[in-house]
Design a protein around this motif. Structure first.
Motif, PDB file in Angstrom:
ATOM      1  N   SER A 203      44.718  12.590  64.612  1.00 12.98           N
ATOM      2  CA  SER A 203      45.840  12.712  65.411  1.00 12.98           C
ATOM      3  C   SER A 203      45.503  12.295  67.058  1.00 12.98           C
ATOM      4  CB  SER A 203      46.422  14.090  65.440  1.00 12.98           C
ATOM      5  OG  SER A 203      45.610  15.130  66.109  1.00 12.98           O
ATOM      6  N   HIS A 204      46.225  12.235  68.068  1.00 11.40           N
ATOM      7  CA  HIS A 204      46.317  12.099  69.384  1.00 11.40           C
ATOM      8  C   HIS A 204      45.055  13.058  69.676  1.00 11.40           C
ATOM      9  CE1 HIS A 204      47.397  10.317  73.365  1.00 11.40           C
ATOM     10  NE2 HIS A 204      47.225  11.540  73.626  1.00 11.40           N
ATOM     11  N   PHE A 205      45.449  14.369  69.788  1.00 15.02           N
ATOM     12  CA  PHE A 205      44.582  15.360  70.261  1.00 15.02           C
ATOM     13  C   PHE A 205      43.259  15.595  69.439  1.00 15.02           C
ATOM     14  CE2 PHE A 205      48.904  16.377  72.096  1.00 15.02           C
ATOM     15  CZ  PHE A 205      48.656  16.173  73.262  1.00 15.02           C
ATOM     16  N   GLN A 206      43.234  15.412  68.224  1.00 16.96           N
ATOM     17  CA  GLN A 206      42.205  15.486  67.550  1.00 16.96           C
ATOM     18  C   GLN A 206      41.104  14.263  68.126  1.00 16.96           C
ATOM     19  OE1 GLN A 206      43.713  15.001  63.451  1.00 16.96           O
ATOM     20  NE2 GLN A 206      41.976  16.271  62.909  1.00 16.96           N
ATOM     21  N   MET A 207      41.566  13.317  68.379  1.00 18.52           N
ATOM     22  CA  MET A 207      40.588  12.334  68.838  1.00 18.52           C
ATOM     23  C   MET A 207      40.135  12.672  70.045  1.00 18.52           C
ATOM     24  SD  MET A 207      41.086   8.120  68.865  1.00 18.52           S
ATOM     25  CE  MET A 207      41.527   7.753  70.482  1.00 18.52           C
ATOM     26  N   GLU A 208      40.779  13.373  71.007  1.00 21.46           N
ATOM     27  CA  GLU A 208      40.426  13.912  72.296  1.00 21.46           C
ATOM     28  C   GLU A 208      39.321  14.755  71.936  1.00 21.46           C
ATOM     29  OE1 GLU A 208      43.583  15.106  74.830  1.00 21.46           O
ATOM     30  OE2 GLU A 208      44.491  13.190  74.800  1.00 21.46           O
ATOM     31  N   GLY A 209      39.210  15.487  70.962  1.00 22.37           N
ATOM     32  CA  GLY A 209      38.170  16.569  70.801  1.00 22.37           C
ATOM     33  C   GLY A 209      36.660  16.337  70.711  1.00 22.37           C
ATOM     34  N   PRO A 210      35.802  17.070  70.618  1.00 22.13           N
ATOM     35  CA  PRO A 210      34.518  16.769  70.798  1.00 22.13           C
ATOM     36  C   PRO A 210      33.964  16.218  69.252  1.00 22.13           C
ATOM     37  CG  PRO A 210      34.946  19.266  70.766  1.00 22.13           C
ATOM     38  CD  PRO A 210      36.311  18.582  70.986  1.00 22.13           C
ATOM     39  N   GLU A 211      34.990  16.604  68.181  1.00 23.14           N
ATOM     40  CA  GLU A 211      34.166  16.141  67.158  1.00 23.14           C
ATOM     41  C   GLU A 211      34.188  14.711  66.875  1.00 23.14           C
ATOM     42  OE1 GLU A 211      38.400  17.903  66.053  1.00 23.14           O
ATOM     43  OE2 GLU A 211      36.810  17.996  67.510  1.00 23.14           O
ATOM     44  N   TYR A 212      34.908  13.960  67.772  1.00 23.95           N
ATOM     45  CA  TYR A 212      35.122  12.452  67.681  1.00 23.95           C
ATOM     46  C   TYR A 212      34.237  11.645  68.712  1.00 23.95           C
ATOM     47  CZ  TYR A 212      38.148  12.904  63.770  1.00 23.95           C
ATOM     48  OH  TYR A 212      38.871  13.369  62.688  1.00 23.95           O
ATOM     49  N   ASP A 213      33.459  12.507  69.527  1.00 23.78           N
ATOM     50  CA  ASP A 213      32.835  11.796  70.815  1.00 23.78           C
ATOM     51  C   ASP A 213      31.774  10.768  70.176  1.00 23.78           C
ATOM     52  OD1 ASP A 213      34.325  13.583  72.543  1.00 23.78           O
ATOM     53  OD2 ASP A 213      32.648  14.869  73.091  1.00 23.78           O
ATOM     54  N   SER A 214      30.929  11.166  69.110  1.00 23.62           N
ATOM     55  CA  SER A 214      29.999  10.338  68.789  1.00 23.62           C
ATOM     56  C   SER A 214      30.390   8.982  68.231  1.00 23.62           C
ATOM     57  CB  SER A 214      29.393  11.010  67.579  1.00 23.62           C
ATOM     58  OG  SER A 214      28.288  11.891  67.955  1.00 23.62           O
ATOM     59  N   GLN A 215      31.843   9.204  67.594  1.00 18.39           N
ATOM     60  CA  GLN A 215      32.446   7.968  66.788  1.00 18.39           C
ATOM     61  C   GLN A 215      32.983   7.098  67.965  1.00 18.39           C
ATOM     62  OE1 GLN A 215      34.949   8.858  63.393  1.00 18.39           O
ATOM     63  NE2 GLN A 215      35.717   6.597  63.541  1.00 18.39           N
TER      64      GLN A 215
END
Length: 227
Positions: A203-215
């Motif tokens: 989702s939009h806000f998931q992608m803003e979260g730190p768990e997707y920073d590396s990707q």
């Protein structure tokens, strides 16, 4: 934060006397700098009226610096420690992006700039692309192309879609502001090299979260290597 990077804080003057709180992330060891030593990645944060600030992009900036790049975050007017007042449609904030880019060219030797905008920062960054001649590429993280978001940011669309600058649009397939079909339909009118990278089930806000920073960092690096 990684010990192999340095973070410097500074203040950049924008128009109307606005002072922008800015952070520069860079590798501690200049020898491990990437081959793109004259490239600076400028990250533009989400909508400040909904709590967006540069802290949301600290993870991506840190990862980019640890991989040898110079990355810059800043609070647009009215956000974080920056002065001034935030606007509803983001047009005054475009001036802030331009001011930071010009400051970096004059003070940090940024001969080439990659503009990266997250959420509402994507249309704001997109409107700045053609105003800074050093910009060589643009990355959008969750551009809000959907109908409701377009009420606020629709007037920014033309600037980036008509720019010949290489563009990459990164989005989760479950983005609540823009559907995959809306994204594809919008990008049909885009000029020049335009790419998309869809992250399945996010989702939009998931992608803003730190768990997707590396990707997201890896996606940005791959785009840089193709420029």
């Amino acid at each position: 934060m990684s010990s192999n990077i340095i973070v410097e804080s500074c203040s950049v003057d924008s128009e109307e006397g606005v002072k922008l709180h800015t952070r520069i992330f860079k590798p501690r060891n200049e020898e491990v700098s990437s081959d793109d030593g004259d490239l600076v990645i400028v990250l533009v944060h989400p909508f400040s009226l909904l709590g967006g600030c540069q802290a949301l992009l600290k993870g991506i900036a840190s990862e980019l610096a640890s991989k040898g790049f110079k990355a810059v975050t800043f609070d647009t007017r009215g956000a974080g420690k920056s002065t001034g007042r935030a606007t509803l449609t983001g047009f005054a904030e475009v001036k802030d992006v331009v001011a930071v880019c010009r400051w970096l060219c004059e003070n940090v030797g940024a001969h080439r700039i990659l503009l990266v905008g997250s959420s509402a920062g994507a249309p704001i960054a997109g409107s700045a692309v053609e105003q800074v001649e050093q910009v060589v590429g643009y990355v959008s993280l969750g551009y809000p192309f959907g109908l409701m978001a377009s009420i606020l940011f629709g007037r920014h669309h033309k600037a980036i879609l008509s720019s010949p600058t290489p563009k990459l649009f990164v989005m989760g397939t479950q983005d609540g502001f823009t559907s995959v079909n809306q994204l594809k339909k919008k990008l049909k009118s885009a000029v020049g090299r335009t790419e998309t990278h869809l992250i399945e089930g996010v989702s939009h806000f998931q992608m803003e979260g730190p768990e997707y920073d590396s990707q997201v960092t890896d996606i940005i690096r791959n785009f840089i290597s193709s420029l």
